[in-house]
Design a protein around this motif. Structure first.
Motif, PDB file in Angstrom:
ATOM      1  N   LYS A  97      -1.119   1.931  23.251  1.00 42.97           N
ATOM      2  CA  LYS A  97      -1.724   2.815  24.252  1.00 42.97           C
ATOM      3  C   LYS A  97      -2.731   3.764  23.598  1.00 42.97           C
ATOM      4  O   LYS A  97      -3.826   3.972  24.118  1.00 42.97           O
ATOM      5  CB  LYS A  97      -0.646   3.635  24.963  1.00 42.97           C
ATOM      6  N   MET A  98      -2.345   4.335  22.457  1.00 44.59           N
ATOM      7  CA  MET A  98      -3.211   5.273  21.755  1.00 44.59           C
ATOM      8  C   MET A  98      -4.534   4.604  21.386  1.00 44.59           C
ATOM      9  O   MET A  98      -5.617   5.133  21.672  1.00 44.59           O
ATOM     10  CB  MET A  98      -2.508   5.776  20.489  1.00 44.59           C
TER      11      MET A  98
ATOM     12  N   GLY B 298      -6.985   4.030  24.174  1.00 42.65           N
ATOM     13  CA  GLY B 298      -7.510   5.198  24.869  1.00 42.65           C
ATOM     14  C   GLY B 298      -6.698   5.626  26.068  1.00 42.65           C
ATOM     15  O   GLY B 298      -7.159   6.431  26.880  1.00 42.65           O
ATOM     16  N   GLU B 299      -5.486   5.098  26.188  1.00 42.96           N
ATOM     17  CA  GLU B 299      -4.605   5.466  27.298  1.00 42.96           C
ATOM     18  C   GLU B 299      -3.751   6.673  26.906  1.00 42.96           C
ATOM     19  O   GLU B 299      -3.645   7.023  25.731  1.00 42.96           O
ATOM     20  CB  GLU B 299      -3.690   4.278  27.635  1.00 42.96           C
ATOM     21  N   HIS B 300      -3.112   7.281  27.899  1.00 39.13           N
ATOM     22  CA  HIS B 300      -2.174   8.362  27.619  1.00 39.13           C
ATOM     23  C   HIS B 300      -0.991   7.799  26.835  1.00 39.13           C
ATOM     24  O   HIS B 300      -0.479   6.724  27.157  1.00 39.13           O
ATOM     25  CB  HIS B 300      -1.687   9.010  28.918  1.00 39.13           C
ATOM     26  N   TYR B 301      -0.588   8.524  25.791  1.00 42.65           N
ATOM     27  CA  TYR B 301       0.533   8.079  24.947  1.00 42.65           C
ATOM     28  C   TYR B 301       1.337   9.302  24.514  1.00 42.65           C
ATOM     29  O   TYR B 301       0.849  10.439  24.551  1.00 42.65           O
ATOM     30  CB  TYR B 301       0.025   7.303  23.726  1.00 42.65           C
TER      31      TYR B 301
ATOM     32  N   CYS C 120      -7.960   6.953  17.566  1.00 42.16           N
ATOM     33  CA  CYS C 120      -8.712   5.783  18.003  1.00 42.16           C
ATOM     34  C   CYS C 120      -9.639   5.401  16.851  1.00 42.16           C
ATOM     35  O   CYS C 120      -9.813   6.182  15.914  1.00 42.16           O
ATOM     36  CB  CYS C 120      -9.550   6.126  19.242  1.00 42.16           C
TER      37      CYS C 120
ATOM     38  N   PHE D 299      -4.438  11.497  24.451  1.00 43.25           N
ATOM     39  CA  PHE D 299      -5.281  10.319  24.622  1.00 43.25           C
ATOM     40  C   PHE D 299      -6.433  10.464  23.644  1.00 43.25           C
ATOM     41  O   PHE D 299      -6.643  11.526  23.057  1.00 43.25           O
ATOM     42  CB  PHE D 299      -5.760  10.145  26.068  1.00 43.25           C
TER      43      PHE D 299
END
Length: 181
Positions: A7-8, A11-14, A93, A127
């Motif tokens: 997820k990280m 670019g998603e919420h993690y 990221c 994120f």
């Protein structure tokens, strides 16, 4: 099943405190501490540690001590790169640093961000968005480069700038927020 690391990187919420992510940060910080304690003339050991810290490192990369790195493995550094004192890198990221890049002292690169929602922030949700620095770029002292930014080939970023948006190739930009001048 999607992991917090997946997820990280997407670019998603993690969840920042995920045990796997925490362990990676500990391992990276241990290597960075070794790097920061290496004698200045021991270039071979410094280079070997750089290879272990970062995802990929080109030829003729010189990094001054100290530096602070979150993950390291999410960052690629090209060839003929000089990074000066007090470099901070939050590479949740991917971070790409091109060839022939000069980074002055006290530069900070942040891919990480946090939600504006208080409850999510207090739950340690984060994120991130990638940062890309092109070839032949010079980043002046004390700059802060925020998540999601691309700096084009040949750009010069003036000292003390806060880079919040993409910077095109072959321009001089500076200020807070950083703008082409």
């Amino acid at each position: 099943m999607t992991t917090e690391q997946d997820k990280m990187l997407a670019g998603e919420h993690y969840w920042i405190n995920d045990p796997e992510l925490t362990e990676i940060r500990f391992q990276t910080r241990e290597l960075v501490d070794q790097f920061n304690l290496t004698q200045p003339r021991d270039a071979g050991h410094k280079n070997a540690l750089q290879q272990r810290i970062f995802g990929a490192v080109g030829d003729n990369v010189h990094i001054e001590k100290p530096m602070r790195i979150d993950y390291g493995r999410n960052t690629t550094i090209g060839s003929n790169v000089f990074i000066n004192f007090n470099f901070t890198l939050l590479d949740c990221c991917p971070v790409t640093i091109g060839d022939n890049v000069f980074i002055a002292p006290n530069v900070q690169i942040y891919t990480a961000s946090h939600p504006m929602d208080i409850e999510q922030r207090n739950a340690h949700i984060g994120f991130a968005a990638p940062v890309t620095i092109g070839n032949n770029v010079w980043i002046g002292g004390g700059c802060i480069i925020l998540s999601g930014v691309t700096i084009g080939d040949g750009a010069v970023i003036g000292a003390g700038s806060v880079v919040t948006r993409d910077i095109p190739a072959n321009v001089t930009a500076f200020g807070n927020p950083c703008k082409v001048r």
